[in-house]
Write a protein that holds these residues in place. Structure first.
Motif, short mmCIF file in Angstrom:
data_model
loop_
_atom_site.label_atom_id
_atom_site.label_comp_id
_atom_site.label_asym_id
_atom_site.label_seq_id
_atom_site.Cartn_x
_atom_site.Cartn_y
_atom_site.Cartn_z
N GLY A 293 20.06 47.78 48.74
CA GLY A 293 18.91 48.67 48.93
C GLY A 293 19.00 49.41 50.24
N PHE A 294 18.23 50.49 50.34
CA PHE A 294 18.27 51.36 51.52
C PHE A 294 17.09 52.31 51.44
N THR A 295 16.86 53.04 52.50
CA THR A 295 15.84 54.09 52.49
C THR A 295 16.44 55.33 51.84
N ALA A 296 15.85 55.77 50.73
CA ALA A 296 16.50 56.78 49.89
C ALA A 296 16.40 58.20 50.43
N ASP A 297 15.35 58.49 51.21
CA ASP A 297 15.05 59.88 51.53
C ASP A 297 16.21 60.63 52.18
N VAL A 298 16.95 59.96 53.07
CA VAL A 298 18.01 60.65 53.81
C VAL A 298 19.09 61.18 52.88
N TYR A 299 19.30 60.54 51.73
CA TYR A 299 20.41 60.91 50.85
C TYR A 299 20.09 62.14 50.00
N TYR A 300 18.83 62.58 49.99
CA TYR A 300 18.50 63.80 49.26
C TYR A 300 19.23 65.01 49.84
N SER A 301 19.65 64.91 51.10
CA SER A 301 20.33 66.03 51.76
C SER A 301 21.84 66.03 51.52
N CYS A 302 22.35 65.01 50.81
CA CYS A 302 23.78 65.01 50.49
C CYS A 302 24.11 66.22 49.62
N GLN A 303 25.31 66.74 49.79
CA GLN A 303 25.71 67.97 49.10
C GLN A 303 26.12 67.73 47.65
N GLY A 304 26.32 66.48 47.28
CA GLY A 304 26.78 66.16 45.92
C GLY A 304 27.37 64.76 45.93
N PHE A 305 28.18 64.45 44.92
CA PHE A 305 28.78 63.12 44.83
C PHE A 305 30.14 63.18 44.17
N TRP A 306 30.93 62.10 44.41
CA TRP A 306 32.23 61.95 43.77
C TRP A 306 32.09 60.99 42.58
N THR A 307 32.92 61.18 41.57
CA THR A 307 33.06 60.19 40.51
C THR A 307 34.36 59.41 40.75
N ARG A 308 34.63 58.40 39.90
CA ARG A 308 35.76 57.51 40.15
C ARG A 308 37.11 58.22 40.15
#
Length: 341
Positions: free
Chosen positions: A300-315
């Motif tokens: 678990g973590f505080t989720a709000d900060v990750y809304y600013s991520c530019q996207g994500f990687w897949t496997r």
């Protein structure tokens, strides 16, 4: 389909509710603290609870309750595999060593004499940690034998509170100096009386004693990288250390540029999450000679900060330039598993 949620301010629960409404999934609130929680959950297909390491009630019942529900065939978040090692750095050491993860060399002692013997023969500096605690509050640099011996003696005598009230206040003051906001000032005002008056919840948290835990100090680490893996997605942030401090967790000095995160670190994060079979996993890395080394993990973590991520990687390490919403990702995977069932 019907889902139950344990509601807690500041948790994933608010985002879960929003996503379930978007998906048109029926849900209701059920308190994990109720004596009859098991019978109440009989009428639900799944249960979501973002439990917190700072609540004594969660310490007591979260793992056994979620494990019991899982064994009975109820779909839960987090599963026991996801949260068994949460807020327990000792357990994480054993887990990460057992699966061959690239852990910063770590040392656990449950015998005073062996701890002192190690302290006399090791090199310095080292990092001393308690097994629990968030935001780097229970983490100290140990510069020499004198300091390590004093900590070890306390470990095997009166021990430590899980919440360091002095460090907690220092952290609040640092945040106020950084942000100069009313929220930060209010945090200072709330934490100042706690130097003398402990809350009921704080008094009931387990005292830390009977063990000593150290890690190697990784020099010249001006930041750490946090990779979060949820399902087939990995998104990252870089947390820079506070000025004059070696700690990055809780600094609020965050960078999101996708180009700065090495592929080796992302592959490692997926590999560890898969080995644990975790529904969500945040992994903190530092670098020694360019090699990513794990410090610790958390479900678990505080989720709000990750809304600013530019996207994500897949496997397959393919980049997806899409919005990042951790709570929605958790719900989407959870509902998908329920539908498969």
């Amino acid at each position: 389909m019907r889902v139950a949620i344990h509601q807690r301010e500041g948790s994933f629960s608010r985002g879960w509710v929003h996503r379930l409404r978007e998906l048109g999934v029926d849900f209701d609130y059920v308190s994990a603290y109720d004596n009859d929680v098991i019978s109440k959950l009989q009428n639900f297909d799944g249960f979501l609870w973002h439990w917190h390491q700072g609540d004594y009630r969660d310490h007591l019942i979260a793992k056994p309750l979620l494990d019991a529900l899982g064994r009975a065939g109820k779909k839960v978040y987090p599963r026991i595999e996801t949260s068994l090692y949460f807020d327990d750095k000792l357990a994480q050491k054993y887990l990460l060593e057992a699966i061959g993860a690239p852990l910063v060399p770590s040392y656990v002692f449950v015998d005073f004499d062996k701890a002192i013997e190690w302290a006399r023969n090791t090199d310095y500096p080292k990092v001393f940690k308690l097994r629990g605690g968030a935001g780097s509050l229970n983490v100290k640099v140990v510069k020499n034998l004198h300091e390590s011996s004093a900590l070890i003696k306390r470990c095997f005598s009166r021990g430590f509170p899980l919440l360091d009230r002095v460090e907690s206040l220092k952290d609040a003051i640092w945040r106020w100096r950084r942000d100069r906001s009313l929220d930060a000032l209010w945090l200072v005002a709330k934490r100042t009386p706690r130097l003398w008056i402990r809350s009921k919840r704080e008094r009931l948290l387990p005292r830390q004693l009977g063990y000593a835990y150290f890690q190697d100090f990784v020099p010249n680490a001006a930041y750490d990288d946090r990779a979060v893996v949820i399902g087939n997605r990995c998104f990252c942030i870089r947390r820079h250390c506070r000025p004059g401090d070696f700690r990055a967790s809780g600094s609020g000095l965050v960078q999101f540029d996708k180009e700065i995160f090495p592929a080796e670190m992302i592959r490692s994060a997926f590999s560890v999450a898969d080995a644990i079979q975790s529904q969500s996993l945040a992994l903190d890395y530092v670098y020694r000679d360019g090699v990513p080394l794990l410090i610790e993990t958390s479900y678990g973590f505080t989720a709000d900060v990750y809304y600013s991520c530019q996207g994500f990687w897949t496997r397959d390490l393919e980049w997806h330039d899409l919005p990042v919403n951790p709570e929605a990702f958790i719900v989407d995977d959870f509902i998908s598993h329920l539908e498969t069932k």
